[in-house]
Scaffold this active site. Structure first.
Site, PDB file in Angstrom:
ATOM      1  N   GLN A   1       0.863  -1.061  -0.135  1.00  0.00           N
ATOM      2  CA  GLN A   1      -0.005   0.000   0.077  1.00  0.00           C
ATOM      3  C   GLN A   1       0.729   1.362  -0.069  1.00  0.00           C
ATOM      4  OE1 GLN A   1      -2.549   1.406   3.698  1.00  0.00           O
ATOM      5  NE2 GLN A   1      -3.870   0.754   2.087  1.00  0.00           N
ATOM      6  N   GLY A   2       1.223   1.957  -0.966  1.00  0.00           N
ATOM      7  CA  GLY A   2       1.299   3.415  -1.178  1.00  0.00           C
ATOM      8  C   GLY A   2       0.413   4.739  -1.357  1.00  0.00           C
TER       9      GLY A   2
ATOM     10  N   SER B   1       0.827   6.556   2.771  1.00  0.00           N
ATOM     11  CA  SER B   1       1.080   7.387   3.977  1.00  0.00           C
ATOM     12  C   SER B   1       2.555   8.104   3.368  1.00  0.00           C
ATOM     13  CB  SER B   1       1.128   6.469   4.994  1.00  0.00           C
ATOM     14  OG  SER B   1       0.371   5.958   5.733  1.00  0.00           O
TER      15      SER B   1
ATOM     16  N   SER C   1       4.325  -1.585   4.370  1.00  0.00           N
ATOM     17  CA  SER C   1       4.304  -3.333   5.006  1.00  0.00           C
ATOM     18  C   SER C   1       4.562  -4.205   3.511  1.00  0.00           C
ATOM     19  CB  SER C   1       3.142  -4.122   5.655  1.00  0.00           C
ATOM     20  OG  SER C   1       2.841  -2.753   6.607  1.00  0.00           O
TER      21      SER C   1
ATOM     22  N   GLU D   1     -13.057  -2.611   4.345  1.00  0.00           N
ATOM     23  CA  GLU D   1     -12.221  -3.320   5.179  1.00  0.00           C
ATOM     24  C   GLU D   1     -12.465  -2.845   6.690  1.00  0.00           C
ATOM     25  OE1 GLU D   1      -7.979  -1.766   6.599  1.00  0.00           O
ATOM     26  OE2 GLU D   1      -7.992  -0.811   5.389  1.00  0.00           O
TER      27      GLU D   1
END
Lengths: 377, 298
Positions: A121-122, A124, A156, A239
C-alpha cells in the site's frame, strides 16, 4: 437480537472446522519473522490452499457474518493469518473489483485470489500520515504514462510485493481531496527503491519507498483521474467492518493463557493483577459483542460508524492486554526474552493507536461524524 | 446471528420512550426534586407504568403479563435510565407475579440488597428482606432515598443477577443520555468565537463518552440474550463505567454551568453513583470475570 448461528451459518462453520482440522496438521513450519521471501511463500501458499478449497474469496463475500465466522474459526484453529496478502485481499483487490474495468479485474484479481501476487500500500507519506489527503507524491501525464516522483512510508511487505496501490497527486492546484489518483504500480518498475525501516520492535516490519520518475501506464489507473480519494474511501469503508475479528479472538485466547501463567507462577494471588485481568476479560468480551453488533449491522447494508468506535477502544485495550502480560511475566517486562510469547506483541501493540488513523484523529471522526460536532482544528 | 434490535423491539423502545417523555419529562424531573425534603414517589405515575405493562413485561400472558423476555426488559430499563425515572423499579418488576399488585403498579415493592442498603423504603408497600432497624442514610442522589439496615445479609439474594443486569441497562440509558447532552452543549455553546465542540480536547471528551456507551450497549444487550453470569458481570462493569465517567465528562463539557444545581448533569452523575454501589459492582464483577478466565482456559 439473536446471537446463535442461522442454519446456513452453522453449516458453513461446521464445514470450515472440519476442513481446518484436516488441512492444518500438514502445513509447513512458519518461517522466521525476518525471512521475507519465506514469509511471502508461506502466506501465498496458505492463500492457494484456501483458494483450492473454495475459500479464496471469503473476504469478498456478500455476507459479513460468513466472513466473521471464517476469521473466528481460522484464528481459533491456529491457522495462518492473512499476512502478506493483506493489501491484495482486503484492500487493493476489493478496490479493483468495485471500481476497476473488466480488463483490470481480469488482470489483477485472479493472481490475488490464487496466491500468486502480493500487493503493498502506497498511501502514507512522511508528511501525510493520518492527514492522508495531504500527500504530495506527484504524477504528471506523459502520453499514455504517468511519471511519478515522491516517496511513501510505512509500506508493509514492500520488499516482497509485486504491485503497489499508489495514491498520487495529479492536480496540485485542486483542493487537497480532489487532485488525487489511484494507480497500480509494478514494484519492479525502474525508479522504485525500497528501503526497509527498522521498528522499535527490532523488526523490518515495513519500508520506505522512493519513487524517481517511475513510469506507470495510464491503463493502470483505477477510477477517473483526480477521483482517487473517493475510490480509496470505498475500500476503507469495506475494510473496517470485520478487519479485527481474528485479532479479538486471539486477544481472548491470550488473556486465558495469561491467567493460567499467573496461576502457575503465583502472580494470580495478587488481587490487583487478578482484577486487572478480570477487567480485561470484560473489555474483550464486550469488544467481541460489539464486533457481532457491527457485523449484523453491516449485513443489513447499513454503513455503520462502528469501525472508528471499535478501533479506538480495541487499540487501547490491546495495549493494556500486553501491559498486563508484562506484569504476569514477573520482571515487569524489563526482560527482552523473545522466547516468551508476549514480549514482541507488547512492542508491536504500540502501533495500534497510530496505524490507520491515530486515536486522536479517530476521536475527531467520531465527534464530527457521529455526534455532529463542528469541524475541529 | 442477527445481533440487532428486531422490529418489535424497536417499536417497544419507541413506545416506552414516548410514554416517559410525556409523563416524566424535564419539568417533572425538576418538580420531583422538591426543596430539601425527602422525595416522594408519584403513585399516579407508578400505576400508569403498571397499566402500560412496565412491571408485568416479563410475566407470562396467562398470568396477566405482557409475556416478553429479558431483552425487552433491558430496553425498557434503558429508557428509564435515560430520563432518570425514580423509584424501586427493578425490585417491583422482579416482584411481579410474586407480590400481589406489583405487576399492575398498585403495590410498590423494594428490596434489601446484598450491600445492606434499601432504596425507597419509606414509599414501599412491601419490603423483600428484613428491614429491621433501618436507619436513614443521607443519599447523594436527591431522587433516591436510602436506608441502611442492621443486618446486611438479610436481603433477598435470589434476583441478584437480574438486578445487576437491569441496573446495567439503567446505567446504559443514563450514559447514552449524557452523551447526547454533552454533544448538544458542545455544538451550541460558543467560546473564543466558535462552538466549543470545534476544540479537539472537547471532541475527545465527547467521543470518549460515545465509545464507552457503544461498548456497554453491546455488552448489555448480549448479556440480556445469554443471561450468562460472566456476561452480566462484564455488562455491569462497562455500563457502570459508561454512566459514571460519561456523566463526569459531560459535566466537564458543561464547564461552570455543569457545576450548578440548575443543570441536570449532576442528577445523572449522582444517580449513576447510587446504582453503581448495588450488588454486582466493580470489585465483585472483576473477581467473577477473573475466575471465568481460569475456568474457560482450562
Amino acid at each position: 437480537m439473536d446471537l446463535s448461528d442461522t442454519p446456513q451459518e452453522a453449516e458453513f462453520r461446521a464445514r470450515l472446522r472440519e476442513w481446518l482440522g484436516k488441512v492444518l496438521p500438514s502445513l509447513p513450519a512458519k518461517p522466521s519473522p525476518d525471512d521475507w521471501p519465506g514469509r511471502r511463500a508461506y502466506d501465498l501458499g496458505w492463500q492457494r490452499t484456501l483458494y483450492d478449497a473454495g475459500y479464496g474469496e471469503v473476504h469478498w463475500g456478500a455476507d459479513p457474518a460468513v466472513r466473521m465466522i471464517f476469521l473466528e474459526e481460522t484464528e481459533k484453529a491456529g491457522a495462518p493469518y492473512v499476512g502478506a496478502n493483506f493489501v491484495g485481499l482486503l484492500h487493493a483487490g476489493p478496490t479493483v473489483a468495485a471500481e476497476g474495468t473488466d480488463e483490470q479485474r481480469a488482470r489483477w484479481l485472479p493472481p490475488v485470489l490464487r496466491g500468486e501476487e502480493v500487493w503493498c500500500q502506497g498511501f502514507s507519506e512522511p508528511d501525510a500520515g493520518s492527514d492522508l489527503a495531504a500527500l504530495r507524491t506527484r504524477a504528471r501525464r506523459d502520453g499514455d504514462h504517468y511519471v511519478v516522483s515522491g516517496s511513501k512510508i510505512w509500506t508493509s511487505h514492500a520488499e516482497v510485493a509485486d504491485w503497489c496501490e499508489l495514491l498520487v497527486r495529479t492536480d496540485p492546484d485542486a483542493p487537497k481531496h480532489r487532485g488525487i489518483t489511484w494507480l497500480a504500480m509494478p514494484m519492479d518498475a525502474p525508479g522504485v527503491t525500497v528501503r526497509p525501516l527498522r521498528t522499535l520492535a527490532g523488526s523490518n516490519e515495513f519500508a520506505e519507498v522512493f519513487l524517481d520518475e517511475v513510469r506507470v501506464p495510464v491503463a493502470n489507473r483505477v477510477g477517473e483521474e483526480n477521483d482517487g480519494w473517493r475510490v480509496t474511501m470505498v475500500t476503507l469503508s469495506f475494510e473496517r467492518g470485520t478487519a479485527f475479528v481474528g485479532e479479538v479472538v486471539a486477544c481472548r485466547r491470550v488473556l486465558g493463557e495469561l491467567a493460567l501463567a499467573a496461576r502457575e507462577n503465583g502472580r494470580w494471588d495478587d488481587p490487583v493483577l487478578r482484577r486487572r485481568l478480570g477487567r480485561l476479560n470484560a473489555e474483550f468480551r464486550a469488544l467481541w459483542r460489539l464486533t457481532q453488533w457491527n457485523v449484523s449491522e453491516a449485513s443489513e447494508g447499513v454503513p455503520g460508524v462502528g469501525g472508528s468506535v471499535f478501533k479506538l477502544r480495541y487499540s487501547h485495550a490491546r495495549q493494556e492486554l500486553y501491559e498486563a502480560a508484562a506484569e504476569v511475566l514477573g520482571e515487569g517486562g524489563a526482560a527482552l526474552d523473545l522466547e516468551q510469547p508476549w514480549v514482541l506483541d507488547r512492542l508491536s501493540s504500540l502501533s495500534y493507536t497510530i496505524a490507520a488513523g491515530t486515536s486522536q484523529i479517530q476521536h475527531s471522526i467520531v465527534a464530527e461524524r457521529v455526534l455532529g460536532l463542528p469541524k475541529g482544528r | 446471528m442477527r445481533f440487532q434490535l428486531s422490529e418489535d423491539q424497536r417499536a417497544l423502545q419507541t413506545g416506552v420512550r414516548g410514554l416517559l417523555a410525556a409523563r416524566f419529562g424535564r419539568e417533572q424531573l425538576r418538580a420531583a426534586l422538591g426543596v430539601g425534603e425527602a422525595p416522594e414517589l408519584d403513585r399516579g405515575l407508578w400505576r400508569e407504568l403498571g397499566t402500560a405493562g412496565f412491571f408485568s413485561l416479563r410475566l407470562p400472558e396467562e398470568a396477566g403479563g405482557v409475556g416478553l423476555g429479558l431483552p425487552e426488559a433491558v430496553l425498557a430499563f434503558e429508557e428509564a435510565g435515560r430520563v432518570l425515572l425514580p423509584g424501586p423499579l427493578i425490585a417491583t418488576q422482579l416482584a411481579a407475579g410474586v407480590v400481589p399488585g406489583a405487576a399492575t403498579g398498585e403495590t410498590v415493592v423494594t428490596v434489601v440488597d446484598g450491600g445492606g442498603v434499601v432504596e425507597w423504603l419509606g414509599a414501599a408497600d412491601v419490603v423483600r428482606g428484613d428491614a429491621e432497624g433501618a436507619a436513614v442514610l443521607r443519599s447523594v442522589d436527591p431522587l433516591t432515598p436510602l436506608h441502611r439496615v442492621a443486618d446486611p445479609d438479610s436481603g433477598d439474594r435470589t434476583d441478584v443477577l437480574l438486578t445487576s443486569l437491569l441496573t446495567a441497562a439503567e446505567q446504559l440509558g443514563t450514559a447514552a443520555r449524557v452523551c447526547e447532552l454533552a454533544a448538544q452543549h458542545a455544538r451550541t455553546r460558543e467560546q473564543f468565537g466558535r462552538p466549543i465542540g470545534a476544540f479537539q480536547a472537547v471532541q475527545q471528551l465527547c467521543a470518549g463518552i460515545l465509545v464507552r456507551v457503544e461498548l456497554a450497549r453491546a455488552a448489555v444487550y448480549a448479556a440480556a440474550v445469554t443471561v450468562d453470569p460472566v456476561d452480566i458481570a462484564a455488562a455491569r462493569l462497562l455500563a457502570d463505567e459508561a454512566a459514571v465517567r460519561g456523566a463526569r465528562d459531560c459535566l466537564q463539557v458543561h464547564g461552570g454551568m455543569g457545576f450548578t444545581w440548575e443543570s441536570d448533569v449532576h442528577l445523572y452523575l449522582k444517580r449513576a453513583w447510587v446504582r453503581a454501589r448495588r450488588p454486582g459492582s466493580v470489585t465483585e464483577g472483576e473477581e467473577v470475570l477473573a475466575a471465568a478466565l481460569l475456568a474457560e482456559a482450562r
